[in-house]
Design an enzyme around this catalytic site. Structure first.
Site, short mmCIF file in Angstrom:
data_model
loop_
_atom_site.label_atom_id
_atom_site.label_comp_id
_atom_site.label_asym_id
_atom_site.label_seq_id
_atom_site.Cartn_x
_atom_site.Cartn_y
_atom_site.Cartn_z
N TYR A 72 1.05 -1.34 0.04
CA TYR A 72 0.14 -0.12 -0.22
C TYR A 72 0.52 0.89 0.33
O TYR A 72 0.21 1.72 -0.84
CB TYR A 72 -0.41 -0.08 1.12
CG TYR A 72 -1.82 1.22 1.78
CD1 TYR A 72 -3.03 1.47 0.84
CD2 TYR A 72 -1.17 2.16 2.22
CE1 TYR A 72 -3.48 2.81 1.18
CE2 TYR A 72 -2.35 3.23 2.38
CZ TYR A 72 -3.02 3.62 1.24
OH TYR A 72 -4.09 4.34 2.18
N VAL A 102 -9.18 7.97 10.19
CA VAL A 102 -10.01 8.41 9.30
C VAL A 102 -11.32 7.51 10.06
O VAL A 102 -11.22 6.37 10.32
CB VAL A 102 -10.60 8.28 8.39
CG1 VAL A 102 -12.02 9.22 7.92
CG2 VAL A 102 -9.72 8.64 7.33
N ASP A 206 0.29 -5.65 16.50
CA ASP A 206 0.32 -3.85 17.31
C ASP A 206 0.31 -3.53 16.28
O ASP A 206 -0.17 -2.32 16.41
CB ASP A 206 1.70 -3.86 18.53
CG ASP A 206 0.98 -3.99 19.66
OD1 ASP A 206 -0.52 -4.07 20.16
OD2 ASP A 206 1.84 -4.00 20.49
P1 GDP Z 1 -3.18 1.52 11.48
O1 GDP Z 1 -3.21 2.51 12.09
O2 GDP Z 1 -2.73 1.78 9.81
O3 GDP Z 1 -1.70 0.34 12.17
O4 GDP Z 1 -3.96 0.65 11.18
P2 GDP Z 1 -5.88 0.08 11.77
O5 GDP Z 1 -6.40 0.79 11.96
O6 GDP Z 1 -5.52 -1.44 11.42
O7 GDP Z 1 -4.81 -0.03 13.68
C1 GDP Z 1 -4.74 -1.22 13.56
C2 GDP Z 1 -4.23 -0.90 15.69
O8 GDP Z 1 -4.65 -0.95 16.57
C3 GDP Z 1 -2.73 -1.87 15.89
O9 GDP Z 1 -2.48 -1.49 17.11
C4 GDP Z 1 -3.85 -2.98 16.43
O10 GDP Z 1 -3.38 -3.97 17.02
C5 GDP Z 1 -5.00 -2.12 16.77
N1 GDP Z 1 -6.38 -3.43 17.39
C6 GDP Z 1 -7.26 -3.56 18.28
N2 GDP Z 1 -8.17 -3.98 17.87
C7 GDP Z 1 -8.09 -3.88 16.38
C8 GDP Z 1 -9.42 -5.04 15.10
O11 GDP Z 1 -10.08 -5.52 15.87
N3 GDP Z 1 -8.58 -4.03 14.04
C9 GDP Z 1 -8.18 -3.67 13.75
N4 GDP Z 1 -8.37 -3.38 12.23
N5 GDP Z 1 -6.98 -3.35 14.67
C10 GDP Z 1 -7.27 -3.68 15.74
#
Ligand code: GDP
Length: 250
Positions: A72, A102, A206
């Site tokens: 990405y 977002v 994470d």
């Molecule tokens: P990122 O900000 O690009 O990493 O995207 P995300 O919106 O997927 O956020 C990810 C973070 O939220 C990581 O630290 C995950 O471990 C945590 N997290 C906790 N629960 C969830 C869940 O149910 N879905 C997702 N996508 N992330 C989660």
């Protein structure tokens, strides 16, 4: 093509391919049809995995992205490279905005593939309905800056009308408004009035620990812009999800 951390891990190659194809098709067509202005969306997750903080607009190409979303990230970095090239050779007015995480109504609330806030809103809803524990993936310690989709929409319209640089601009709340995943999930629990058991599944990734972005450039243009407070945005999103449960994407 977008998705949360876990969708990026699963479909890394597709993210690279499809987003490059979108870039090429959209920007080449806009050049051919003399579109006056194009505002494309990047994301703060495309910055180098190893970097100093806060991240700013000048740092996009300074090193490899975090491996969890490299497909990405490389495709999205190319949007900026292409904008500069189209401007240099053809005088096109194509630019990019870089939102942080977002959230808001009409999101994709998928349990597996959604971003953290919509996925958690749906998970709390299910746990409440079924009387089961609510599971947070990872340790809850990572930090994120969340922007409400309504605020982002307003800022993108501002960028379309009044932001005249080719170089990207970060659209983010202030650094002081960065929150941990645990804090944000507690807001979802409060807004949903969930009283059941909460579990952390630390076998799940994470992702990046933080991506703290500077909004100094945005503040130079719009010093007084007021972002929706995150508790209010989460409450409105939870209410929207409950009211639109049948038709919501999930
Ligand atoms: P990122 O900000 O690009 O990493 O995207 P995300 O919106 O997927 O956020 C990810 C973070 O939220 C990581 O630290 C995950 O471990 C945590 N997290 C906790 N629960 C969830 C869940 O149910 N879905 C997702 N996508 N992330 C989660």
């Amino acid at each position: 093509m977008v998705g949360g951390l876990f969708r990026n891990l699963k479909y890394n190659c597709d993210f690279l391919q499809f987003n490059q194809l979108i870039n090429i098709n959209v920007l080449e067509s806009c050049k051919d049809f003399k579109v006056q202005k194009v505002v494309s969306c990047l994301s703060t997750c495309i910055f180098p995995g190893k970097t100093t903080y806060p991240i700013d607009e000048t740092m996009i190409h300074n090193g490899p992205p975090h491996q969890s979303n490299s497909g990405y990230s490389y495709a999205k970095r190319m949007t900026d490279v292409m904008n500069q090239a189209y401007h240099q050779q053809y005088g096109c007015n194509f630019t990019t905005v870089i939102p942080t995480n977002v959230y808001g109504p009409h999101d994709n609330f998928s349990l597996e593939d959604g971003n953290v806030l919509p996925a958690q809103i749906n998970k709390v809803y299910m746990a409440k309905k079924n009387g089961t524990p609510f599971t947070i993936w990872g340790t809850g310690k990572p930090l994120r800056q969340f922007i409400y989709s309504i605020d982002l929409a307003k800022l993108m319209i501002w960028a379309l009308r009044d932001y005249n640089e080719i170089s990207p601009i970060i659209l983010s709340v202030d650094e002081a408004d960065e929150v941990s995943i645990k804090e944000v999930v507690e807001m979802v629990i409060d807004a949903s009035e969930f009283k059941g058991e909460v579990v952390f599944d630390t076998s799940k990734s994470d992702g990046q620990f933080k991506k703290t972005a500077s909004n100094a450039k945005l503040r130079k243009y719009l010093p007084d812009y007021k972002f929706t407070p995150i508790q209010q945005g989460i409450k409105e999103t939870v209410n929207w999800f409950i009211e639109n449960y049948e038709s919501a994407r999930k």
